[in-house]
Scaffold this active site. Structure first.
Site, PDB file in Angstrom:
ATOM      1  N   ARG A 127      67.342  18.097  41.777  1.00 24.49           N
ATOM      2  CA  ARG A 127      65.953  18.504  42.012  1.00 24.49           C
ATOM      3  C   ARG A 127      64.912  17.462  41.634  1.00 24.49           C
ATOM      4  O   ARG A 127      63.926  17.298  42.333  1.00 24.49           O
ATOM      5  CB  ARG A 127      65.647  19.743  41.180  1.00 24.49           C
ATOM      6  CG  ARG A 127      66.188  20.937  41.811  1.00 24.49           C
ATOM      7  CD  ARG A 127      65.793  22.162  41.090  1.00 24.49           C
ATOM      8  NE  ARG A 127      66.504  23.229  41.756  1.00 24.49           N
ATOM      9  CZ  ARG A 127      66.600  24.455  41.306  1.00 24.49           C
ATOM     10  NH1 ARG A 127      66.036  24.766  40.165  1.00 24.49           N
ATOM     11  NH2 ARG A 127      67.243  25.361  41.974  1.00 24.49           N
TER      12      ARG A 127
ATOM     13  N   HIS B  94      58.624  25.048  37.810  1.00 26.12           N
ATOM     14  CA  HIS B  94      59.657  26.040  38.086  1.00 26.12           C
ATOM     15  C   HIS B  94      60.467  26.466  36.873  1.00 26.12           C
ATOM     16  O   HIS B  94      60.657  27.645  36.625  1.00 26.12           O
ATOM     17  CB  HIS B  94      60.582  25.449  39.149  1.00 26.12           C
ATOM     18  CG  HIS B  94      61.661  26.375  39.608  1.00 26.12           C
ATOM     19  ND1 HIS B  94      61.388  27.592  40.181  1.00 26.12           N
ATOM     20  CD2 HIS B  94      63.020  26.257  39.590  1.00 26.12           C
ATOM     21  CE1 HIS B  94      62.528  28.196  40.502  1.00 26.12           C
ATOM     22  NE2 HIS B  94      63.530  27.414  40.132  1.00 26.12           N
TER      23      HIS B  94
ATOM     24  N   ARG C 189      67.920  20.450  34.644  1.00 23.81           N
ATOM     25  CA  ARG C 189      68.846  21.571  34.862  1.00 23.81           C
ATOM     26  C   ARG C 189      69.507  21.474  36.229  1.00 23.81           C
ATOM     27  O   ARG C 189      68.855  21.239  37.243  1.00 23.81           O
ATOM     28  CB  ARG C 189      68.081  22.886  34.789  1.00 23.81           C
ATOM     29  CG  ARG C 189      68.915  24.081  35.177  1.00 23.81           C
ATOM     30  CD  ARG C 189      68.074  25.329  35.279  1.00 23.81           C
ATOM     31  NE  ARG C 189      67.172  25.292  36.411  1.00 23.81           N
ATOM     32  CZ  ARG C 189      67.049  26.277  37.311  1.00 23.81           C
ATOM     33  NH1 ARG C 189      67.783  27.362  37.211  1.00 23.81           N
ATOM     34  NH2 ARG C 189      66.180  26.172  38.291  1.00 23.81           N
TER      35      ARG C 189
ATOM     36  N   GLU D 138      74.483  24.250  46.298  1.00 17.37           N
ATOM     37  CA  GLU D 138      73.110  23.843  46.002  1.00 17.37           C
ATOM     38  C   GLU D 138      73.086  22.399  45.536  1.00 17.37           C
ATOM     39  O   GLU D 138      74.134  21.804  45.254  1.00 17.37           O
ATOM     40  CB  GLU D 138      72.506  24.754  44.920  1.00 17.37           C
ATOM     41  CG  GLU D 138      72.380  26.191  45.383  1.00 17.37           C
ATOM     42  CD  GLU D 138      71.592  27.081  44.436  1.00 17.37           C
ATOM     43  OE1 GLU D 138      71.415  26.703  43.273  1.00 17.37           O
ATOM     44  OE2 GLU D 138      71.165  28.157  44.873  1.00 17.37           O
TER      45      GLU D 138
ATOM     46  N   HIS E 294      60.208  22.596  41.114  1.00 17.48           N
ATOM     47  CA  HIS E 294      61.087  22.871  42.245  1.00 17.48           C
ATOM     48  C   HIS E 294      60.543  22.133  43.450  1.00 17.48           C
ATOM     49  O   HIS E 294      59.362  22.216  43.753  1.00 17.48           O
ATOM     50  CB  HIS E 294      61.153  24.379  42.534  1.00 17.48           C
ATOM     51  CG  HIS E 294      62.343  24.721  43.376  1.00 17.48           C
ATOM     52  ND1 HIS E 294      62.413  24.394  44.707  1.00 17.48           N
ATOM     53  CD2 HIS E 294      63.509  25.326  43.076  1.00 17.48           C
ATOM     54  CE1 HIS E 294      63.577  24.793  45.181  1.00 17.48           C
ATOM     55  NE2 HIS E 294      64.263  25.352  44.213  1.00 17.48           N
TER      56      HIS E 294
HETATM   57  C1  LIG Z   1      61.432  31.911  42.048  1.00 16.53           C
HETATM   58  C2  LIG Z   1      62.564  31.632  41.096  1.00 16.53           C
HETATM   59  C3  LIG Z   1      63.850  31.469  41.577  1.00 16.53           C
HETATM   60  C4  LIG Z   1      64.898  31.201  40.692  1.00 16.53           C
HETATM   61  N1  LIG Z   1      66.182  31.098  41.181  1.00 16.53           N
HETATM   62  C5  LIG Z   1      67.202  30.933  40.304  1.00 16.53           C
HETATM   63  C6  LIG Z   1      68.556  30.951  40.760  1.00 16.53           C
HETATM   64  O1  LIG Z   1      68.828  31.150  41.934  1.00 16.53           O
HETATM   65  N2  LIG Z   1      69.532  30.767  39.842  1.00 16.53           N
HETATM   66  C7  LIG Z   1      69.276  30.558  38.515  1.00 16.53           C
HETATM   67  O2  LIG Z   1      70.217  30.391  37.733  1.00 16.53           O
HETATM   68  N3  LIG Z   1      68.003  30.571  38.069  1.00 16.53           N
HETATM   69  C8  LIG Z   1      66.982  30.756  38.919  1.00 16.53           C
HETATM   70  N4  LIG Z   1      65.692  30.782  38.446  1.00 16.53           N
HETATM   71  C9  LIG Z   1      65.476  30.692  37.001  1.00 16.53           C
HETATM   72  C10 LIG Z   1      65.892  32.010  36.376  1.00 16.53           C
HETATM   73  O3  LIG Z   1      65.448  33.070  37.187  1.00 16.53           O
HETATM   74  C11 LIG Z   1      65.291  32.176  34.986  1.00 16.53           C
HETATM   75  O4  LIG Z   1      65.512  31.031  34.231  1.00 16.53           O
HETATM   76  C12 LIG Z   1      65.960  33.349  34.271  1.00 16.53           C
HETATM   77  O5  LIG Z   1      65.841  34.491  35.067  1.00 16.53           O
HETATM   78  C13 LIG Z   1      65.313  33.566  32.930  1.00 16.53           C
HETATM   79  O6  LIG Z   1      65.793  34.766  32.404  1.00 16.53           O
HETATM   80  P1  LIG Z   1      65.242  35.261  31.010  1.00 16.53           P
HETATM   81  O7  LIG Z   1      65.924  36.548  30.730  1.00 16.53           O
HETATM   82  O8  LIG Z   1      65.320  34.172  30.041  1.00 16.53           O
HETATM   83  O9  LIG Z   1      63.671  35.474  31.265  1.00 16.53           O
HETATM   84  P2  LIG Z   1      62.900  36.349  32.339  1.00 16.53           P
HETATM   85  O10 LIG Z   1      63.801  36.872  33.383  1.00 16.53           O
HETATM   86  O11 LIG Z   1      61.730  35.573  32.782  1.00 16.53           O
HETATM   87  O12 LIG Z   1      62.401  37.562  31.466  1.00 16.53           O
HETATM   88  C14 LIG Z   1      61.440  37.348  30.467  1.00 16.53           C
HETATM   89  C15 LIG Z   1      61.002  38.707  29.963  1.00 16.53           C
HETATM   90  O13 LIG Z   1      60.218  38.559  28.787  1.00 16.53           O
HETATM   91  C16 LIG Z   1      59.043  39.350  28.895  1.00 16.53           C
HETATM   92  N5  LIG Z   1      58.032  38.741  28.030  1.00 16.53           N
HETATM   93  C17 LIG Z   1      57.507  37.497  28.051  1.00 16.53           C
HETATM   94  N6  LIG Z   1      56.637  37.336  27.039  1.00 16.53           N
HETATM   95  C18 LIG Z   1      56.615  38.503  26.346  1.00 16.53           C
HETATM   96  C19 LIG Z   1      55.918  38.964  25.212  1.00 16.53           C
HETATM   97  N7  LIG Z   1      55.034  38.194  24.552  1.00 16.53           N
HETATM   98  N8  LIG Z   1      56.138  40.235  24.789  1.00 16.53           N
HETATM   99  C20 LIG Z   1      56.992  41.056  25.438  1.00 16.53           C
HETATM  100  N9  LIG Z   1      57.680  40.674  26.537  1.00 16.53           N
HETATM  101  C21 LIG Z   1      57.506  39.406  26.971  1.00 16.53           C
HETATM  102  C22 LIG Z   1      58.727  39.308  30.367  1.00 16.53           C
HETATM  103  O14 LIG Z   1      57.839  40.331  30.713  1.00 16.53           O
HETATM  104  C23 LIG Z   1      60.134  39.461  30.941  1.00 16.53           C
HETATM  105  O15 LIG Z   1      60.537  40.808  30.903  1.00 16.53           O
HETATM  106  C24 LIG Z   1      64.636  31.066  39.311  1.00 16.53           C
HETATM  107  C25 LIG Z   1      63.338  31.238  38.836  1.00 16.53           C
HETATM  108  C26 LIG Z   1      62.308  31.526  39.710  1.00 16.53           C
HETATM  109  C27 LIG Z   1      60.930  31.721  39.174  1.00 16.53           C
END
Ligand SMILES: Cc1cc2nc3c(=O)[nH]c(=O)nc-3n(C[C@H](O)[C@H](O)[C@H](O)COP(=O)(O)OP(=O)(O)OC[C@H]3O[C@@H](n4cnc5c(N)ncnc54)[C@H](O)[C@@H]3O)c2cc1C
Length: 535
Positions: free
Chosen positions: A289, A351, A386, A115, A241
């Site tokens: 990016r 993003h 990032r 990437e 993105h």
């Molecule tokens: C389309 C897309 C593609 C991506 N591709 C990549 C990739 O290939 N590689 C990579 O490293 N990263 C990628 N990313 C970034 C990566 O997916 C995220 O940074 C990562 O998944 C974040 O994980 P997390 O556990 O911090 O949060 P999330 O996976 O977003 O989970 C957050 C959780 O918190 C919950 N939540 C939020 N607010 C509250 C609240 N007030 N009360 C209760 N629950 C709440 C949500 O419902 C969810 O369950 C991508 C992101 C997107 C959008």
């Protein structure tokens, strides 16, 4: 009012950070996971490209370190980058132990994708829907664990800290004791008490009009931490993105065309069929990016177009279909675009949030017993930008570090009692008929963030955003005081508050660096600018 529930540990969010943290602690402690929508509604489920880890034969910890710091434009914390690069390979093993599948090559070895910004192939993936596979595996494991209570549709409104306690129970240092959580059945705010809390609530892409993020990404974690008095940093570094599928009309969530597509050999050109990345950066389409997003934005402004083209038609069709089955079928079925024959219209969209709640090497925030991991946290890994696919890795590395720290603290404080905590103050009585105002305010915030706090900024634009947000936040706060709590209002209030914080950080940075570019200070200033923007 329901009887307060008490757990050893409360996790807010069910993405990769929250679930992996819960799994690490559940053999020793009772764990509650609250998530505001369905279990799998997370950015994690959307991740396509994969997870960066230095495991390939031509790779090394040093190379991963260098690529990360080079993208981070002078603001990465070297110690954190080293930790993440070093601990990454073991975390991939752990994800596999928990049941995650990754795509393998002919000899059974993990297949590594490439990437933007990575000098070698380094991305462990599961075809082009890595996140969905990780989320599936973790959720399956969590559901099987008797010590984890996973609660859907439970929105955390605020974390409980000393300011909620009576004067006699308050500690001089700030400490966290659980969270107030909206219960959709009773439409009341319940209290969940715990000895430690992990904020794993993801990012804030939905604060901008066009985003690749799912609807959960409303910046709740940053707003909650800020209200609790935690330190926040670097919110000006929002990653756009470069290649989200352009869709004319009013659709806000743009389908992402993974960076891995460019890594696979896709080219970018404008409506004059010019490969504009040539001459912009030595890595051309594989530049970091921010460089690609700015170059695309420049083309859009220069020619007054809505999108540029991303083209894989020069690559073998069967290989494209094999490597990107989800992107191929989604575009064909939902948008009538056959990517093996047609170029893809793309434009940048909000993003990834590089800044967030400041944490130390154990994911501890500046509030005792409040930890943060994943996109909500500012660990120091990403600096001003990032590197692609470092976020899932960061989330799993720091969730694990948080788990170790929590385990140690709870064992050292066995038998401790939680103080009496008052119930949520439910004094708001007004049940508005004009719900439409909430939706208008939400649209207004998203539009103004797109117009004034996008890829290209200036003092004038930021000032405009600040003035409008000031008015909006005042109105929303007044509404909040008078109105019964609802998830829509909680999210709106959070979005307004974090939008203000983003503008505040952006105004504090009087230079251009990484993801923050302002026409008033177009150059990088290594004397005054080489530091985090801390609120
Ligand atoms: C389309 C897309 C593609 C991506 N591709 C990549 C990739 O290939 N590689 C990579 O490293 N990263 C990628 N990313 C970034 C990566 O997916 C995220 O940074 C990562 O998944 C974040 O994980 P997390 O556990 O911090 O949060 P999330 O996976 O977003 O989970 C957050 C959780 O918190 C919950 N939540 C939020 N607010 C509250 C609240 N007030 N009360 C209760 N629950 C709440 C949500 O419902 C969810 O369950 C991508 C992101 C997107 C959008």
């Amino acid at each position: 009012m329901d009887k307060p529930q008490t757990y050893d540990v409360l996790v807010i969010g069910s993405g990769i950070a929250g679930l992996s943290f819960a799994l690490e602690l559940a053999d020793s402690f009772s764990v509650a996971v609250v998530t505001k929508k369905g279990q799998a509604d997370s950015a994690t489920s959307y991740a396509q490209g994969g997870i960066a880890a230095a495991i390939g034969p031509e790779d090394s910890i040093e190379l991963h370190y260098e690529d990360t710091t080079s993208a981070g434009a002078g603001l990465c914390n070297p110690e954190v980058v080293k930790i993440v690069a070093e601990e990454g390979p073991a975390k991939i093993e752990q994800l596999m132990d928990w049941g995650t599948s990754f795509t393998r090559g002919d000899k059974g070895e993990l297949e590594l994708g490439r990437e933007g910004g990575h000098r070698v192939s380094r991305i462990v993936h599961y075809a082009d829907f890595t996140g969905r596979e990780v989320e599936r595996a973790l959720l399956e494991r969590v559901r099987q664990h008797k010590n984890i209570n996973l609660m859907e549709n439970k929105l955390a409104v605020d974390v409980i800290t000393d300011r909620h306690l009576s004067a006699s129970s308050r500690k001089p240092s700030k400490r966290c004791y659980g969270a107030y959580v909206f219960n959709p059945e009773t439409k009341k705010v319940d209290m969940i008490r715990s000895r430690a809390v992990l904020l794993a609530s993801g990012g804030m892409g939905c604060v901008w009009k066009y985003t690749t993020n799912p609807s959960i990404a409303t910046g709740d974690g940053v707003a909650i931490s800020w209200r609790a008095g935690a330190r926040i940093a670097n919110l000006e570094f929002m990653q756009f993105h470069p290649t989200a599928l352009y869709k004319a009309g009013n659709k806000s969530q743009f389908f992402l065309i993974s960076e891995a597509v460019r890594g696979f050999g896709a080219i970018l050109y404008n409506h004059r069929e010019e490969r504009f990345m040539k001459g912009v950066h030595e890595l051309e389409e594989l530049a970091p990016r921010d460089v690609v997003a700015r170059a695309i934005d420049n083309e859009l402004v220069k020619w007054g177009m809505g999108h540029v083209w991303l083209d894989v038609t020069n690559l073998p069709a069967d290989k494209v279909r094999d490597r990107f089955p989800m992107i191929y079928s989604t575009l064909l079925e939902q948008y009538n675009i056959d990517i093996t024959k047609d170029p893809i219209p793309v434009s940048p969209a909000a993003h990834y949030q590089c800044g967030g709640v400041i944490t130390d090497l154990n994911a501890q925030t500046t509030i005792e017993r409040l930890y943060a991991a994943g996109e909500v946290a500012q660990t120091g890994l990403h600096g001003a930008n990032r590197l692609a696919s470092n976020s899932l890795l960061e989330a799993v590395v720091f969730a694990s570090r948080a788990a170790s720290a929590v385990k140690k603290t709870l064992l050292e404080n066995k038998g401790e009692c939680l103080p009496d905590i008052p119930h949520w103050d439910d004094s708001g009585t007004y049940d508005p008929e004009e719900w439409i105002l909430i939706s208008y305010d939400r649209q207004e915030i998203r539009q103004l963030m797109r117009s004034y706090v996008g890829i290209l900024r200036s003092d004038h634009r930021l000032k405009r955003a600040e003035l409008r947000l000031e008015l909006l936040t005042r109105e929303i706060e007044d509404y909040w005081q008078r109105t019964v709590v609802s998830p829509e209002l909680v999210e709106l209030r959070n979005m307004a508050q974090v939008a203000k914080l983003v503008v505040h950080c952006a105004m504090m940075r009087k230079e251009s660096r990484g993801l923050h570019y302002t026409t008033d200070y177009p150059d990088r200033d290594d004397i005054f600018g080489a530091r985090d923007t801390i609120i």
